[in-house]
Structures are given as C-alpha cells and as structure tokens.
Design a protein around this motif. Structure first.
Motif, PDB file in Angstrom:
ATOM      1  N   LEU A 115       0.852  -1.186   0.000  1.00  0.00           N
ATOM      2  CA  LEU A 115       0.000   0.000   0.000  1.00  0.00           C
ATOM      3  C   LEU A 115       0.893   1.244   0.000  1.00  0.00           C
ATOM      4  CD1 LEU A 115      -2.571  -1.088   2.740  1.00  0.00           C
ATOM      5  CD2 LEU A 115      -2.974  -1.038   0.271  1.00  0.00           C
ATOM      6  N   HIS A 116       0.328   2.364  -0.440  1.00  0.00           N
ATOM      7  CA  HIS A 116       1.081   3.617  -0.463  1.00  0.00           C
ATOM      8  C   HIS A 116       0.320   4.663   0.346  1.00  0.00           C
ATOM      9  CE1 HIS A 116       3.057   7.272  -1.904  1.00  0.00           C
ATOM     10  NE2 HIS A 116       4.051   6.479  -2.301  1.00  0.00           N
ATOM     11  N   PRO A 117       1.026   5.441   1.167  1.00  0.00           N
ATOM     12  CA  PRO A 117       0.330   6.397   2.039  1.00  0.00           C
ATOM     13  C   PRO A 117      -0.488   7.450   1.305  1.00  0.00           C
ATOM     14  CG  PRO A 117       2.727   6.746   2.076  1.00  0.00           C
ATOM     15  CD  PRO A 117       2.481   5.437   1.403  1.00  0.00           C
ATOM     16  N   LYS A 118      -0.158   7.736   0.027  1.00  0.00           N
ATOM     17  CA  LYS A 118      -0.884   8.760  -0.711  1.00  0.00           C
ATOM     18  C   LYS A 118      -2.129   8.235  -1.412  1.00  0.00           C
ATOM     19  CE  LYS A 118       3.058  11.837  -1.522  1.00  0.00           C
ATOM     20  NZ  LYS A 118       3.871  12.555  -2.550  1.00  0.00           N
ATOM     21  N   MET A 119      -2.361   6.915  -1.331  1.00  0.00           N
ATOM     22  CA  MET A 119      -3.568   6.345  -1.941  1.00  0.00           C
ATOM     23  C   MET A 119      -4.825   6.926  -1.285  1.00  0.00           C
ATOM     24  SD  MET A 119      -2.665   2.288  -2.276  1.00  0.00           S
ATOM     25  CE  MET A 119      -1.689   1.634  -3.632  1.00  0.00           C
ATOM     26  N   LYS A 120      -5.777   7.401  -2.103  1.00  0.00           N
ATOM     27  CA  LYS A 120      -7.043   7.911  -1.567  1.00  0.00           C
ATOM     28  C   LYS A 120      -8.006   6.745  -1.404  1.00  0.00           C
ATOM     29  CE  LYS A 120      -8.404  12.040  -2.127  1.00  0.00           C
ATOM     30  NZ  LYS A 120      -8.903  13.356  -2.602  1.00  0.00           N
ATOM     31  N   ILE A 121      -8.559   6.611  -0.215  1.00  0.00           N
ATOM     32  CA  ILE A 121      -9.367   5.447   0.137  1.00  0.00           C
ATOM     33  C   ILE A 121     -10.576   5.290  -0.785  1.00  0.00           C
ATOM     34  CG2 ILE A 121     -10.861   4.495   1.942  1.00  0.00           C
ATOM     35  CD1 ILE A 121      -8.759   5.626   3.959  1.00  0.00           C
ATOM     36  N   ALA A 130      -9.675  -3.497   2.163  1.00  0.00           N
ATOM     37  CA  ALA A 130      -9.603  -4.538   3.199  1.00  0.00           C
ATOM     38  C   ALA A 130      -8.220  -4.549   3.843  1.00  0.00           C
ATOM     39  CB  ALA A 130      -9.923  -5.899   2.597  1.00  0.00           C
ATOM     40  N   LYS A 131      -7.191  -4.410   3.023  1.00  0.00           N
ATOM     41  CA  LYS A 131      -5.824  -4.353   3.554  1.00  0.00           C
ATOM     42  C   LYS A 131      -5.634  -3.112   4.429  1.00  0.00           C
ATOM     43  CE  LYS A 131      -3.489  -6.667  -0.323  1.00  0.00           C
ATOM     44  NZ  LYS A 131      -2.464  -6.466  -1.385  1.00  0.00           N
ATOM     45  N   THR A 132      -6.226  -1.997   4.009  1.00  0.00           N
ATOM     46  CA  THR A 132      -6.100  -0.751   4.773  1.00  0.00           C
ATOM     47  C   THR A 132      -6.780  -0.869   6.127  1.00  0.00           C
ATOM     48  OG1 THR A 132      -6.020   0.531   2.721  1.00  0.00           O
ATOM     49  CG2 THR A 132      -6.539   1.724   4.734  1.00  0.00           C
ATOM     50  N   PRO A 150     -12.871 -10.937   8.464  1.00  0.00           N
ATOM     51  CA  PRO A 150     -11.867 -10.124   7.759  1.00  0.00           C
ATOM     52  C   PRO A 150     -11.685 -10.495   6.285  1.00  0.00           C
ATOM     53  CG  PRO A 150     -10.792 -11.770   9.126  1.00  0.00           C
ATOM     54  CD  PRO A 150     -12.259 -11.824   9.471  1.00  0.00           C
ATOM     55  N   LEU A 151     -12.174 -11.676   5.867  1.00  0.00           N
ATOM     56  CA  LEU A 151     -11.968 -12.136   4.496  1.00  0.00           C
ATOM     57  C   LEU A 151     -13.239 -12.076   3.649  1.00  0.00           C
ATOM     58  CD1 LEU A 151      -9.852 -15.313   5.330  1.00  0.00           C
ATOM     59  CD2 LEU A 151      -9.037 -12.991   4.875  1.00  0.00           C
ATOM     60  N   SER A 152     -14.309 -11.569   4.216  1.00  0.00           N
ATOM     61  CA  SER A 152     -15.604 -11.587   3.539  1.00  0.00           C
ATOM     62  C   SER A 152     -15.586 -10.761   2.247  1.00  0.00           C
ATOM     63  CB  SER A 152     -16.683 -11.043   4.476  1.00  0.00           C
ATOM     64  OG  SER A 152     -17.943 -11.039   3.848  1.00  0.00           O
ATOM     65  N   GLY A 153     -15.941 -11.413   1.139  1.00  0.00           N
ATOM     66  CA  GLY A 153     -16.048 -10.732  -0.134  1.00  0.00           C
ATOM     67  C   GLY A 153     -14.742 -10.326  -0.771  1.00  0.00           C
ATOM     68  N   ILE A 154     -13.628 -10.883  -0.283  1.00  0.00           N
ATOM     69  CA  ILE A 154     -12.305 -10.499  -0.765  1.00  0.00           C
ATOM     70  C   ILE A 154     -11.755 -11.585  -1.693  1.00  0.00           C
ATOM     71  CG2 ILE A 154      -9.976  -9.808  -0.076  1.00  0.00           C
ATOM     72  CD1 ILE A 154     -12.241  -7.939   0.873  1.00  0.00           C
ATOM     73  N   ASP A 155     -11.060 -11.184  -2.758  1.00  0.00           N
ATOM     74  CA  ASP A 155     -10.511 -12.151  -3.703  1.00  0.00           C
ATOM     75  C   ASP A 155      -9.409 -12.986  -3.048  1.00  0.00           C
ATOM     76  OD1 ASP A 155      -7.643 -11.084  -4.609  1.00  0.00           O
ATOM     77  OD2 ASP A 155      -8.954  -9.361  -4.420  1.00  0.00           O
ATOM     78  N   ASP A 161      -2.725 -12.326   1.250  1.00  0.00           N
ATOM     79  CA  ASP A 161      -1.941 -11.214   1.780  1.00  0.00           C
ATOM     80  C   ASP A 161      -2.364 -10.878   3.213  1.00  0.00           C
ATOM     81  OD1 ASP A 161      -0.519 -10.963  -0.562  1.00  0.00           O
ATOM     82  OD2 ASP A 161      -1.705  -9.289  -1.336  1.00  0.00           O
ATOM     83  N   ILE A 162      -3.677 -10.889   3.447  1.00  0.00           N
ATOM     84  CA  ILE A 162      -4.189 -10.567   4.776  1.00  0.00           C
ATOM     85  C   ILE A 162      -3.765 -11.628   5.782  1.00  0.00           C
ATOM     86  CG2 ILE A 162      -6.332 -10.441   6.133  1.00  0.00           C
ATOM     87  CD1 ILE A 162      -7.569  -8.923   3.771  1.00  0.00           C
ATOM     88  N   ILE A 163      -3.886 -12.894   5.409  1.00  0.00           N
ATOM     89  CA  ILE A 163      -3.486 -13.976   6.298  1.00  0.00           C
ATOM     90  C   ILE A 163      -1.990 -13.909   6.593  1.00  0.00           C
ATOM     91  CG2 ILE A 163      -3.204 -16.488   6.472  1.00  0.00           C
ATOM     92  CD1 ILE A 163      -5.897 -16.688   4.934  1.00  0.00           C
ATOM     93  N   ASP A 164      -1.190 -13.643   5.561  1.00  0.00           N
ATOM     94  CA  ASP A 164       0.262 -13.520   5.757  1.00  0.00           C
ATOM     95  C   ASP A 164       0.590 -12.360   6.691  1.00  0.00           C
ATOM     96  OD1 ASP A 164       0.733 -15.676   4.128  1.00  0.00           O
ATOM     97  OD2 ASP A 164       1.228 -14.488   2.361  1.00  0.00           O
ATOM     98  N   ALA A 165      -0.170 -11.269   6.602  1.00  0.00           N
ATOM     99  CA  ALA A 165       0.054 -10.121   7.473  1.00  0.00           C
ATOM    100  C   ALA A 165      -0.287 -10.452   8.925  1.00  0.00           C
ATOM    101  CB  ALA A 165      -0.767  -8.923   6.999  1.00  0.00           C
ATOM    102  N   ILE A 166      -1.352 -11.229   9.103  1.00  0.00           N
ATOM    103  CA  ILE A 166      -1.718 -11.648  10.465  1.00  0.00           C
ATOM    104  C   ILE A 166      -0.613 -12.503  11.066  1.00  0.00           C
ATOM    105  CG2 ILE A 166      -3.348 -12.998  11.844  1.00  0.00           C
ATOM    106  CD1 ILE A 166      -5.496 -12.249   9.741  1.00  0.00           C
ATOM    107  N   ILE A 167      -0.105 -13.441  10.279  1.00  0.00           N
ATOM    108  CA  ILE A 167       0.978 -14.316  10.749  1.00  0.00           C
ATOM    109  C   ILE A 167       2.217 -13.495  11.076  1.00  0.00           C
ATOM    110  CG2 ILE A 167       2.573 -16.149  10.061  1.00  0.00           C
ATOM    111  CD1 ILE A 167       0.298 -17.267   8.317  1.00  0.00           C
ATOM    112  N   LYS A 168       2.549 -12.556  10.207  1.00  0.00           N
ATOM    113  CA  LYS A 168       3.739 -11.721  10.389  1.00  0.00           C
ATOM    114  C   LYS A 168       3.647 -10.925  11.680  1.00  0.00           C
ATOM    115  CE  LYS A 168       6.187  -7.875   8.120  1.00  0.00           C
ATOM    116  NZ  LYS A 168       7.532  -8.450   8.218  1.00  0.00           N
ATOM    117  N   ASP A 169       2.456 -10.419  11.978  1.00  0.00           N
ATOM    118  CA  ASP A 169       2.270  -9.535  13.130  1.00  0.00           C
ATOM    119  C   ASP A 169       2.106 -10.276  14.446  1.00  0.00           C
ATOM    120  OD1 ASP A 169       1.632  -6.791  14.228  1.00  0.00           O
ATOM    121  OD2 ASP A 169      -0.221  -7.836  14.738  1.00  0.00           O
ATOM    122  N   TYR A 170       1.667 -11.519  14.392  1.00  0.00           N
ATOM    123  CA  TYR A 170       1.311 -12.264  15.603  1.00  0.00           C
ATOM    124  C   TYR A 170       2.508 -12.474  16.517  1.00  0.00           C
ATOM    125  CZ  TYR A 170      -0.283 -16.189  18.497  1.00  0.00           C
ATOM    126  OH  TYR A 170      -0.589 -17.019  19.540  1.00  0.00           O
TER     127      TYR A 170
END
Length: 232
Positions: A115-121, A130-132, A150-155, A161-170
């Motif tokens: 993600l990039h901080p300048k991205m407009k939501i 979802a990542k944001t 957290p995964l509802s309606g997401i490709d 990516d979301i699952i990997d982020a959860i693992i990384k942060d845990y």
C-alpha cells in the motif's frame, strides 16, 4: 483471558446467544466459527464493549469489556473508512485515539501489504480497502485483536496477503487473536483453538490440533459434519 459465563443476548425475538460458556485463552489464535447468524459477530461486539449481555457476564482479564477497551483492537466487518482520506491521513487520524499506536509497525506493514500512504481510500480497490482496514487495526500494540469476517467478499490473492500479514504480526504468547468467520478453509492453518457456534449455542470447541487428530478430518469437514452444512 476472555471469558463468557452463561451469556445470553436477544435482538427483539431473535436469540443471538443462548447461555453460552467459553474461554479465549491468552496468547493464542482462536477461530470463532459457524454459519451466518450463529452469533459470531454478536460475541465479537460484546468483547469489544459494543454490545452488552442481557444476562450472564463477559470479562476481559476479569474486567468488564468497556473497562478494557484500551487493550482491544477491533476490526469490524463493515467498511468504516472515510473515502476522502488518504491512507496516511486515516493512519494519522486513527493514531490520535490510541496510545499503543506503533509507527514503525505501521510503516513495515504498509510496505508488506503493498500500500502507499498517498492512496485515496475512495479510489482504491475493495481488496486494498480490506488491507487498509487491517493495517489501521494491527498497527497498534494491543494485547487483544478481534477480527470480524476479515476475508468476507475479498478475492483469493488479497486473502492470502491478509493472512500472511496476520501471521507476520502475531506475537505468540503475548497477543490473543480471535477471528470470527465462516471462511474456515482460509484460516484453518492459523488457529490454535476453535469455538463452533450454531444458533447462539456452542456446538463444539477445543484445540484445533486435537480435533483434527481425534476426528481424522479438517476443521472444514468437522463443521460440515457438525452442522450438516455441505455448501460451505
């Protein structure tokens, strides 16, 4: 530790929870599983202090959830982001509410999630939103992380990516994560403990590893058998 003691909750004539008793052990990832309408979101909102039990008691480290809110990071199912903000503005806004905001962690996850901080939501994709949402929630150092669908309606790629982020942060042994979902196959490899809810009652609970060993089947197969619910 989070504990539910004989907790019941109604919304009008609908019984969301019916005298449930269960615990979420400290330092583990617990899957709160069940079909839609099972009582998962109601349970999550009770822990977050957004709903109160009609009877029984919910405690977080022995205290009422409303007293423990500072220790709880909550990722709701609904999209609560302001579309006119950039990701950076949303992060600055969010950080003002929480003393445990970790700027270094935010920057690390920002890059990890591509993600990039300048991205407009309002102009990014559903997967990026979802990542944001995840980024803004887990950039705190809260000992409790609650995630509602957290995964509802997401490709599928964004889910990974979301699952990997959860693992990384845990932080094993330090952080307690509760994931409420009916998408069991996606998170099965994450969870240490499981609680299956059905019509506001606990259908099955225990160690994920022990349940797999005892039954000789995956948690997805266990849910299908327990709920007689084939089309997961």
């Amino acid at each position: 530790m989070i504990e539910f003691k004989n907790v019941s909750k109604r919304f009008g004539t609908t019984v969301a929870l019916d005298q449930v008793n269960f615990k979420f052990e400290q330092g583990k990832i617990t899957g709160l599983f069940g079909p839609n309408g099972a009582g998962k979101s109601t349970s999550i909102k009770m822990i977050a202090g957004l709903n109160r039990a009609d009877s029984g008691e919910v405690t977080v480290d022995g205290k009422a959830p409303r007293i423990s809110r500072a220790n709880i990071a909550y990722l709701p199912e609904i999209d609560h982001l302001y579309p006119w903000m950039t990701i950076k503005q949303a992060a600055r806004f969010t950080s003002t509410f929480y003393a445990d905001w970790d700027e270094a962690k935010y920057n690390e996850l920002l890059n990890f999630l591509n993600l990039h901080p300048k991205m407009k939501i309002g102009k990014i994709s559903k997967g990026q939103r979802a990542k944001t949402k995840l980024l803004l929630t887990v950039s705190r150092r809260a000992p409790y992380l609650l995630m509602d669908e957290p995964l509802s309606g997401i490709d599928i790629l964004t889910r990974e990516d979301i699952i990997d982020a959860i693992i990384k942060d845990y932080r094993e042994g330090e952080q307690t994560i509760i994931i409420s979902t009916h998408e069991i196959a996606e998170v099965e490899r994450l969870v240490d403990e499981v609680v299956f809810l059905d019509n506001g009652r606990v259908k099955l609970s225990g160690s994920a590893e022990e349940l797999r060993a005892e039954r000789g089947q995956s948690l997805v197969e266990t849910m299908k058998e327990a709920f007689r619910y084939v089309n997961q």
